[in-house]
Design a protein around this motif. Structure first.
Motif, PDB file in Angstrom:
ATOM      1  N   MET A   1       0.867  -1.207  -0.071  1.00 17.01           N
ATOM      2  CA  MET A   1       0.087   0.080  -0.120  1.00 17.01           C
ATOM      3  C   MET A   1       0.834   1.139   0.110  1.00 17.01           C
ATOM      4  SD  MET A   1      -1.412   0.195   3.807  1.00 17.01           S
ATOM      5  CE  MET A   1      -1.264  -1.757   4.048  1.00 17.01           C
ATOM      6  N   ARG A   2       0.282   2.366  -0.594  1.00 16.30           N
ATOM      7  CA  ARG A   2       0.836   3.557  -0.626  1.00 16.30           C
ATOM      8  C   ARG A   2       0.859   4.212   0.785  1.00 16.30           C
ATOM      9  NH1 ARG A   2      -1.286   5.981  -6.178  1.00 16.30           N
ATOM     10  NH2 ARG A   2      -0.123   4.611  -7.707  1.00 16.30           N
ATOM     11  N   ILE A   3       1.799   5.295   0.904  1.00 20.22           N
ATOM     12  CA  ILE A   3       1.919   5.752   2.208  1.00 20.22           C
ATOM     13  C   ILE A   3       0.601   6.842   2.567  1.00 20.22           C
ATOM     14  CG2 ILE A   3       2.846   8.152   1.335  1.00 20.22           C
ATOM     15  CD1 ILE A   3       4.686   8.123   3.821  1.00 20.22           C
ATOM     16  N   GLY A   4      -0.192   7.152   1.754  1.00 19.93           N
ATOM     17  CA  GLY A   4      -1.175   7.892   2.217  1.00 19.93           C
ATOM     18  C   GLY A   4      -2.358   6.644   2.472  1.00 19.93           C
ATOM     19  N   ASP A   5      -2.326   5.642   1.954  1.00 19.16           N
ATOM     20  CA  ASP A   5      -3.286   4.454   2.226  1.00 19.16           C
ATOM     21  C   ASP A   5      -2.870   4.031   3.787  1.00 19.16           C
ATOM     22  OD1 ASP A   5      -4.343   4.204  -0.064  1.00 19.16           O
ATOM     23  OD2 ASP A   5      -2.938   2.850  -0.943  1.00 19.16           O
ATOM     24  N   THR A  10      -4.387   3.970   9.607  1.00 17.30           N
ATOM     25  CA  THR A  10      -3.438   3.975  11.016  1.00 17.30           C
ATOM     26  C   THR A  10      -4.074   5.276  11.803  1.00 17.30           C
ATOM     27  OG1 THR A  10      -1.424   5.052  10.085  1.00 17.30           O
ATOM     28  CG2 THR A  10      -1.628   2.568  10.280  1.00 17.30           C
ATOM     29  N   GLY A  11      -4.352   6.189  10.911  1.00 17.90           N
ATOM     30  CA  GLY A  11      -4.653   7.481  11.563  1.00 17.90           C
ATOM     31  C   GLY A  11      -3.399   8.394  12.182  1.00 17.90           C
ATOM     32  N   VAL A  12      -2.044   8.068  11.233  1.00 18.85           N
ATOM     33  CA  VAL A  12      -1.006   8.517  11.472  1.00 18.85           C
ATOM     34  C   VAL A  12      -0.569   9.465  10.184  1.00 18.85           C
ATOM     35  CG1 VAL A  12       1.411   8.348  11.891  1.00 18.85           C
ATOM     36  CG2 VAL A  12      -0.100   6.825  13.186  1.00 18.85           C
ATOM     37  N   PRO A  39       3.830  -3.105   2.990  1.00 18.73           N
ATOM     38  CA  PRO A  39       3.095  -4.479   3.155  1.00 18.73           C
ATOM     39  C   PRO A  39       1.947  -3.998   4.207  1.00 18.73           C
ATOM     40  CG  PRO A  39       5.107  -4.423   4.634  1.00 18.73           C
ATOM     41  CD  PRO A  39       5.281  -3.259   3.955  1.00 18.73           C
ATOM     42  N   ALA A  40       1.058  -5.161   3.919  1.00 20.63           N
ATOM     43  CA  ALA A  40      -0.238  -5.029   5.037  1.00 20.63           C
ATOM     44  C   ALA A  40       0.225  -5.093   6.423  1.00 20.63           C
ATOM     45  CB  ALA A  40      -1.241  -6.248   4.724  1.00 20.63           C
ATOM     46  N   ALA A  41       1.472  -5.792   6.758  1.00 22.42           N
ATOM     47  CA  ALA A  41       1.852  -5.824   8.120  1.00 22.42           C
ATOM     48  C   ALA A  41       2.349  -4.395   8.788  1.00 22.42           C
ATOM     49  CB  ALA A  41       3.115  -6.899   8.312  1.00 22.42           C
ATOM     50  N   ALA A  42       2.501  -3.475   7.745  1.00 21.45           N
ATOM     51  CA  ALA A  42       3.050  -1.971   8.356  1.00 21.45           C
ATOM     52  C   ALA A  42       1.780  -1.336   9.125  1.00 21.45           C
ATOM     53  CB  ALA A  42       3.406  -1.161   7.048  1.00 21.45           C
ATOM     54  N   VAL A  43       0.512  -1.860   9.065  1.00 19.45           N
ATOM     55  CA  VAL A  43      -0.503  -1.348   9.740  1.00 19.45           C
ATOM     56  C   VAL A  43      -0.158  -1.685  11.110  1.00 19.45           C
ATOM     57  CG1 VAL A  43      -2.948  -1.329  10.160  1.00 19.45           C
ATOM     58  CG2 VAL A  43      -2.127  -1.266   8.003  1.00 19.45           C
ATOM     59  N   ASP A  44      -0.022  -2.820  11.451  1.00 21.73           N
ATOM     60  CA  ASP A  44       0.193  -3.331  12.911  1.00 21.73           C
ATOM     61  C   ASP A  44       1.593  -2.781  13.460  1.00 21.73           C
ATOM     62  OD1 ASP A  44      -1.960  -4.986  12.876  1.00 21.73           O
ATOM     63  OD2 ASP A  44      -0.881  -6.753  12.262  1.00 21.73           O
ATOM     64  N   CYS A  68      14.441  -6.743  18.034  1.00 23.49           N
ATOM     65  CA  CYS A  68      14.012  -8.020  18.766  1.00 23.49           C
ATOM     66  C   CYS A  68      12.589  -8.452  18.539  1.00 23.49           C
ATOM     67  CB  CYS A  68      14.115  -7.571  20.431  1.00 23.49           C
ATOM     68  SG  CYS A  68      15.807  -6.900  20.517  1.00 23.49           S
ATOM     69  N   VAL A  69      11.683  -7.643  18.355  1.00 23.69           N
ATOM     70  CA  VAL A  69      10.317  -7.842  17.923  1.00 23.69           C
ATOM     71  C   VAL A  69      10.500  -8.633  16.677  1.00 23.69           C
ATOM     72  CG1 VAL A  69       8.049  -7.058  17.314  1.00 23.69           C
ATOM     73  CG2 VAL A  69       9.386  -6.008  19.171  1.00 23.69           C
ATOM     74  N   ASP A  70      11.122  -7.813  15.605  1.00 15.56           N
ATOM     75  CA  ASP A  70      11.182  -8.723  14.355  1.00 15.56           C
ATOM     76  C   ASP A  70      11.967 -10.103  14.210  1.00 15.56           C
ATOM     77  OD1 ASP A  70      10.072  -6.329  13.177  1.00 15.56           O
ATOM     78  OD2 ASP A  70      12.292  -5.457  12.584  1.00 15.56           O
TER      79      ASP A  70
END
Length: 132
Positions: A1-5, A10-12, A39-44, A68-70
């Motif tokens: 997804m693009r940055i605007g999406d 996310t509301g950010v 990627p879609a995972a960027a939302v999380d 560490c999370v990754d």
């Protein structure tokens, strides 16, 4: 997804997302035209970043924690950082509880007094102020 999406989901703001990328917190792929693509995972990921910022952590701290999370592996450095941050938050909670208790005492005192007699509700007027 693009940055605007991503911003919309996310509301950010896009500005904040660019900052996250600059700080190494949010990786982005680039199209041939240079547009960011997530990627879609960027939302999380953005939600995690926002939550950690809301808890008072800095981008420097996040640069220690997010790898560490990754990797799903906690390093000694990350665990020390988390414990330090938890202790800081505990101190802030205690300070807030103390402040709330003081406010409760003022509320109780002032509910039994009038605005004219409750020293917490009125300030002395200039006419009644004592000279310095």
């Amino acid at each position: 997804m693009r940055i605007g999406d991503l911003a919309a989901k996310t509301g950010v703001s896009t500005r904040a997302l660019r900052y996250y990328e600059e700080q190494g917190l949010l990786p982005a792929a680039r199209t041939g035209g240079g547009q960011r693509f997530y990627p879609a995972a960027a939302v999380d990921r953005v939600g995690l970043i926002q939550g950690l910022f809301a808890a008072g952590l800095t981008s420097r701290s996040l640069n220690v924690l997010l790898p560490c999370v990754d990797a799903q592996e906690a390093t000694d450095e990350a665990m020390t950082l988390l414990r330090t941050e938890r202790d800081r938050i505990d101190r802030q909670i205690q300070e807030l509880i103390t402040t709330r208790d003081r406010l409760d005492a003022v509320i109780v005192e002032c509910t039994t007094a009038s605005p004219a007699t409750c020293g917490h509700l009125v300030y002395p007027s200039a006419a009644h102020a004592t000279p310095a």
